[in-house]
Scaffold this motif. Structure first.
Motif, PDB file in Angstrom:
ATOM      1  N   GLN A 210      75.644  97.666 -33.849  1.00  0.00           N
ATOM      2  CA  GLN A 210      75.728  98.795 -34.773  1.00  0.00           C
ATOM      3  C   GLN A 210      75.038 100.058 -34.244  1.00  0.00           C
ATOM      4  O   GLN A 210      74.966 101.061 -34.947  1.00  0.00           O
ATOM      5  CB  GLN A 210      75.145  98.398 -36.137  1.00  0.00           C
ATOM      6  CG  GLN A 210      76.054  97.475 -36.944  1.00  0.00           C
ATOM      7  CD  GLN A 210      76.227  96.090 -36.334  1.00  0.00           C
ATOM      8  OE1 GLN A 210      75.311  95.562 -35.707  1.00  0.00           O
ATOM      9  NE2 GLN A 210      77.395  95.491 -36.512  1.00  0.00           N
ATOM     10  N   GLY A 211      74.543 100.013 -33.023  1.00  0.00           N
ATOM     11  CA  GLY A 211      74.099 101.218 -32.345  1.00  0.00           C
ATOM     12  C   GLY A 211      72.687 101.680 -32.654  1.00  0.00           C
ATOM     13  O   GLY A 211      71.904 101.004 -33.323  1.00  0.00           O
ATOM     14  N   SER A 212      72.381 102.880 -32.168  1.00  0.00           N
ATOM     15  CA  SER A 212      71.015 103.402 -32.201  1.00  0.00           C
ATOM     16  C   SER A 212      70.550 103.797 -33.596  1.00  0.00           C
ATOM     17  O   SER A 212      69.355 103.989 -33.809  1.00  0.00           O
ATOM     18  CB  SER A 212      70.898 104.610 -31.264  1.00  0.00           C
ATOM     19  OG  SER A 212      71.816 105.624 -31.633  1.00  0.00           O
ATOM     20  N   SER A 213      71.455 103.934 -34.545  1.00  0.00           N
ATOM     21  CA  SER A 213      71.017 104.243 -35.905  1.00  0.00           C
ATOM     22  C   SER A 213      70.266 103.065 -36.515  1.00  0.00           C
ATOM     23  O   SER A 213      69.460 103.242 -37.434  1.00  0.00           O
ATOM     24  CB  SER A 213      72.214 104.602 -36.793  1.00  0.00           C
ATOM     25  OG  SER A 213      73.070 103.480 -36.957  1.00  0.00           O
ATOM     26  N   ALA A 214      70.527 101.857 -35.981  1.00  0.00           N
ATOM     27  CA  ALA A 214      69.851 100.654 -36.481  1.00  0.00           C
ATOM     28  C   ALA A 214      68.669 100.269 -35.601  1.00  0.00           C
ATOM     29  O   ALA A 214      67.586  99.951 -36.097  1.00  0.00           O
ATOM     30  CB  ALA A 214      70.838  99.496 -36.571  1.00  0.00           C
TER      31      ALA A 214
END
Length: 312
Positions: A210-214
């Motif tokens: 889910q990428g860098s936002s998580a």
């Protein structure tokens, strides 16, 4: 014969196709391959299960949770197979780390277009989940706060959770720690875009799908529409069951489709194991036939039958 086998596997797993071939090295535990973990070239059974039956790493690594100690493919929790953002293409087979579920919701602004940004649907804040039933009976709601089952995260506006063995079960990133990088998985100040699963390949060094936002520094898994969102039930293809090691290597070797990695990620040991397996299968009839013939010839039942025929 093959059709009967496929139907039997379908009856066992509830999925069609009942097997997937692993193409990448994102789930390996040992560079040279390991039976019990998922390597490129393995065939993996796909069990059709609803999302509520999936056991996450957070749940399976929590000593106070009923599913504590549950392991699949070398680590705590289930490994799931899912479509990236529900858009098809090559499925992803990664571990379910945690699930985010709505705690409190608010009815969205119904006057905006369905594809409007989340902040227009939810002017008072929160994340617009276009698949979740709202209290007004319509599909689509603003999720204001979140729960993470198997952890102490309850009614949180954002999710921060350290898998350090204290706040949550220890998840080893297998990477060097330095100034702003911990050796364990840290979800920091994450506002999920919707309900679903946070997923991660065992060999991806804590770079979550889910990428860098998580998780800071995560590259994420991408589909045509962008970085993968939390995995919804409707995107879930199945849960990874038993593996048939090495056998998928042949399919990968024959796959010349654009974008296919072929056998690039297949461990070298898999070729030797596959060769030994094929040789054993081909040699088995040659070895077994004389042995079985000798057993049959020497069987007392056969001699008794011959004696009875002579008496007649």
């Amino acid at each position: 014969m093959i059709g009967i086998l496929v139907l039997g596997l379908y009856a066992h797993t509830g999925s069609m196709p009942p097997l997937v071939v692993v193409e990448s090295s994102s789930m390996i535990h040992e560079e040279n391959g390991e039976v019990g973990s998922i390597d490129a070239g393995d065939l993996v059974l796909v069990h059709r299960q609803p999302m509520e039956t999936v056991i996450t790493f957070a749940e399976a690594s929590n000593p106070s949770h009923p599913n504590f100690g549950y392991e699949q493919h070398g680590m705590a929790g289930d490994v799931i197979i899912y479509d990236k953002n529900g858009e098809g293409g090559t499925p992803i087979i990664h571990r379910a780390i945690l699930e985010v579920v709505a705690h409190t919701t608010q009815t969205p602004n119904r006057s905006v277009a369905p594809d409007a940004p989340s902040n227009e649907h939810c002017p008072d804040g929160g994340s617009f989940d276009d698949a979740l039933l709202d209290q007004d009976g319509q599909i689509g709601t603003c999720i204001m706060t979140w729960n993470v089952p198997g952890t102490n995260v309850v009614n949180a506006t954002t999710i921060s959770l350290s898998f350090d063995g204290d706040e949550a079960g220890y998840y080893d990133c297998k990477r060097l720690a330095h100034a702003n990088v911990e050796p364990y998985l840290v979800v920091w100040n994450w506002t999920p875009s919707q309900e679903g699963m946070l997923t991660l390949g065992d060999n991806n060094h804590c770079s979550v799908d889910q990428g860098s936002s998580a998780v800071n520094g995560s590259v994420g898994v991408h589909s045509a529409s962008g970085v993968v969102k939390p995995v919804r039930d409707s995107w879930l293809i199945g849960v990874a069951g038993g593996e048939l090691p090495w056998l998928g290597t042949v399919k990968l070797a024959l796959n010349t489709a654009p974008g296919s990695p072929g056998t690039v990620y297949v461990p070298n040991s898999s070729y030797l194991a596959l060769f030994v397996l094929v040789t054993a299968v081909l040699a088995a009839p040659l070895v077994l036939e004389p042995v079985l013939r000798r057993l049959v010839v020497g069987a007392p039942e056969l001699k008794l039958a011959e004696d009875e025929l002579e008496e007649e």
